[in-house]
Design an enzyme around this catalytic site. Structure first.
Site, short mmCIF file in Angstrom:
data_model
loop_
_atom_site.label_atom_id
_atom_site.label_comp_id
_atom_site.label_asym_id
_atom_site.label_seq_id
_atom_site.Cartn_x
_atom_site.Cartn_y
_atom_site.Cartn_z
N CYS A 116 21.49 48.27 28.13
CA CYS A 116 21.34 49.72 27.94
C CYS A 116 20.65 50.08 26.62
CB CYS A 116 22.70 50.41 28.04
SG CYS A 116 23.43 50.22 29.67
N HIS A 253 21.47 57.53 24.84
CA HIS A 253 21.63 56.80 26.11
C HIS A 253 22.65 57.55 26.94
CE1 HIS A 253 22.41 53.87 29.09
NE2 HIS A 253 23.58 53.51 28.62
N ASN A 283 23.95 56.52 34.80
CA ASN A 283 23.53 55.59 33.75
C ASN A 283 22.42 54.71 34.30
OD1 ASN A 283 23.28 53.50 31.92
ND2 ASN A 283 25.48 53.16 31.68
O1 UT7 Z 1 25.83 51.81 29.38
C1 UT7 Z 1 26.58 50.83 28.77
C2 UT7 Z 1 27.69 51.42 28.08
N1 UT7 Z 1 28.71 51.80 29.03
C3 UT7 Z 1 29.55 52.73 28.72
O2 UT7 Z 1 29.40 53.32 27.67
C4 UT7 Z 1 30.73 53.01 29.62
C5 UT7 Z 1 31.93 53.27 28.78
N2 UT7 Z 1 33.14 53.50 29.53
C6 UT7 Z 1 33.35 54.61 30.28
O3 UT7 Z 1 32.45 55.43 30.43
C7 UT7 Z 1 34.71 54.83 30.87
O4 UT7 Z 1 35.62 53.89 30.34
C8 UT7 Z 1 34.73 54.75 32.43
C9 UT7 Z 1 34.01 55.96 32.99
C10 UT7 Z 1 34.05 53.47 32.87
C11 UT7 Z 1 36.16 54.77 32.93
O5 UT7 Z 1 36.85 55.92 32.47
P1 UT7 Z 1 38.31 55.77 31.87
O6 UT7 Z 1 38.76 57.13 31.53
O7 UT7 Z 1 38.25 54.76 30.75
O8 UT7 Z 1 39.14 55.26 33.13
P2 UT7 Z 1 40.00 53.92 33.28
O9 UT7 Z 1 39.12 52.73 33.36
O10 UT7 Z 1 41.09 53.93 32.25
O11 UT7 Z 1 40.66 54.16 34.71
C12 UT7 Z 1 41.61 55.21 34.91
C13 UT7 Z 1 42.07 55.21 36.36
C14 UT7 Z 1 42.54 53.84 36.85
O12 UT7 Z 1 43.66 54.07 37.70
P3 UT7 Z 1 45.15 53.79 37.15
O13 UT7 Z 1 45.16 52.33 36.78
O14 UT7 Z 1 45.33 54.70 35.98
O15 UT7 Z 1 45.98 54.14 38.34
C15 UT7 Z 1 41.39 53.36 37.71
O16 UT7 Z 1 41.80 52.50 38.74
O17 UT7 Z 1 40.99 55.59 37.21
C16 UT7 Z 1 40.88 54.66 38.30
N3 UT7 Z 1 39.47 54.56 38.70
C17 UT7 Z 1 38.91 55.36 39.63
N4 UT7 Z 1 39.41 56.33 40.41
C18 UT7 Z 1 38.56 56.97 41.26
C19 UT7 Z 1 38.52 53.76 38.18
N5 UT7 Z 1 37.35 54.00 38.78
C20 UT7 Z 1 37.55 54.99 39.68
C21 UT7 Z 1 36.72 55.68 40.58
N6 UT7 Z 1 37.25 56.64 41.34
N7 UT7 Z 1 35.41 55.41 40.70
#
Ligand code: UT7
Length: 326
Positions: A116, A253, A283
């Site tokens: 990225c 980005h 992204n």
């Molecule tokens: O480009 C390279 C750089 N990349 C980035 O900068 C990405 C950085 N990270 C992020 O943008 C975020 O961490 C994400 C968008 C990837 C995830 O958001 P989050 O608020 O950190 O969510 P999480 O990973 O803590 O997941 C929260 C919940 C989980 O459920 P439980 O365990 O709390 O029950 C996941 O299973 O959301 C669930 N979950 C989803 N639910 C519906 C994860 N993906 C999905 C989904 N739809 N697509």
């Protein structure tokens, strides 16, 4: 003191035809919802490459648009740097295929790989060649078909990415050596390979012999992104001796609206000075910054003389920034 500067003289972009909304993903069987994706990321839709659309085809289209915006014929270009994680083939470099497609038979072309952060790395590389006089006009491209690395059964990653390409034309011109000069004023690059496991692809030519799929520890990447990007933005402002208030545009980005807004707040910029395309493009890895630049320059927001800050962070980890006087 006269110094050579790499001045942006044209910018262009290309997106695949197929626009896929969050609801479309649900209909296609991904266990997610529009509400979750929007709330956590700000993404509403992405473009996905279809048959015949590749990194090279998108990069070529974006390059043609950038050359047209610059009013330059392709043979003015003597250097092509293409940032991509998703080349058409393991080799040759996609940059050489773009070179051939544009009918350029001189100069040199190569790919850079910083995921990225790729566009910032490519821009910094081209800027150094131009300032040393080893090239005069460079095409700097970020192009990706990241959808081809996605595991559609992994909802934590497959909803986040899209495909596309953006390109800028840089030409060497003399400047006075101050922050009032047009052109690339600063570039700062960093990497720390200890974080490989937080964001990687579980395949490759030398390990598995396969292309592999994206794997990410989202929260870990998020935390590092906010901290590292803050540092590299400060580094740019300090090096150019400019205050955040002097910025006309932040073009980050486009990984996550929350990260982008945090950076805008850190710099004290009102939201209307932060270019945001993540809602419509998702992204697109190395393509996200040049796609955003093309949009904001194309609709007249970014104008000659404006001070533009770009920043990115990605797998590796890699991260970097650049200050550009448009
Ligand atoms: O480009 C390279 C750089 N990349 C980035 O900068 C990405 C950085 N990270 C992020 O943008 C975020 O961490 C994400 C968008 C990837 C995830 O958001 P989050 O608020 O950190 O969510 P999480 O990973 O803590 O997941 C929260 C919940 C989980 O459920 P439980 O365990 O709390 O029950 C996941 O299973 O959301 C669930 N979950 C989803 N639910 C519906 C994860 N993906 C999905 C989904 N739809 N697509």
């Amino acid at each position: 003191m006269t110094v050579r500067r790499s001045v942006v003289v044209g910018v262009g972009a290309a997106l695949p035809r197929d626009r896929v909304t969050n609801e479309d993903l649900v209909r296609r069987g991904v266990d997610t919802s529009d509400e979750w994706i929007r709330q956590r990321t700000g993404i509403g839709a992405r473009h996905l490459a279809g048959p015949g659309e590749t990194t090279v085809s998108l990069a070529t289209e974006a390059s043609r648009a950038a050359l047209a915006a610059a009013g330059l014929a392709a043979d003015a270009v003597d250097m092509i740097v293409l940032a991509t994680t998703t080349p058409d083939e393991t080799f040759p470099a996609s940059a050489t295929q773009v070179q051939a497609a544009l009918g350029i038979h001189h100069g040199f072309a190569f790919d850079v790989q910083a995921v990225c952060s790729g566009f910032v790395y490519a821009l910094a590389t081209a800027d150094n060649f131009l300032r040393l006089g080893q090239a005069r006009t460079a095409l700097v491209i970020g192009a990706e078909t990241f959808s081809r690395l996605l595991d559609w059964n992994d909802r934590t990653t497959c909803v986040l990415f899209g495909d596309g390409a953006g390109a800028v034309v840089l030409t060497a011109r003399d400047g006075a050596g101050t922050a009032a000069d047009r052109g690339v004023l600063t570039t700062h690059l960093h990497s720390d390979g200890r974080h490989r496991d937080a964001l990687y692809v579980d395949g490759g030519p030398s390990s598995t012999g396969t292309v592999g799929h994206v794997r990410m520890k989202g929260q870990e990447v998020f935390r590092h992104a906010v901290n590292r990007l803050s540092e590299v933005v400060d580094e740019a402002l300090k090096a150019a001796h400019v205050a955040p208030e002097a910025l006309d545009w932040l073009v980050p980005h486009q990984a996550n609206r929350r990260i982008i807004e945090a950076m805008g707040r850190k710099l004290g910029l009102p939201p209307e000075k932060v270019v945001m395309t993540v809602e419509r493009h998702a992204n697109t890895s190395a393509a996200s910054i040049p796609l955003a630049l093309a949009e904001a320059a194309g609709d007249g927001r970014i104008r000659p003389g404006h001070l533009v800050l770009i920043e990115a962070m990605g797998g590796g980890f890699t991260w970097g920034s650049s200050l550009i006087r448009w």
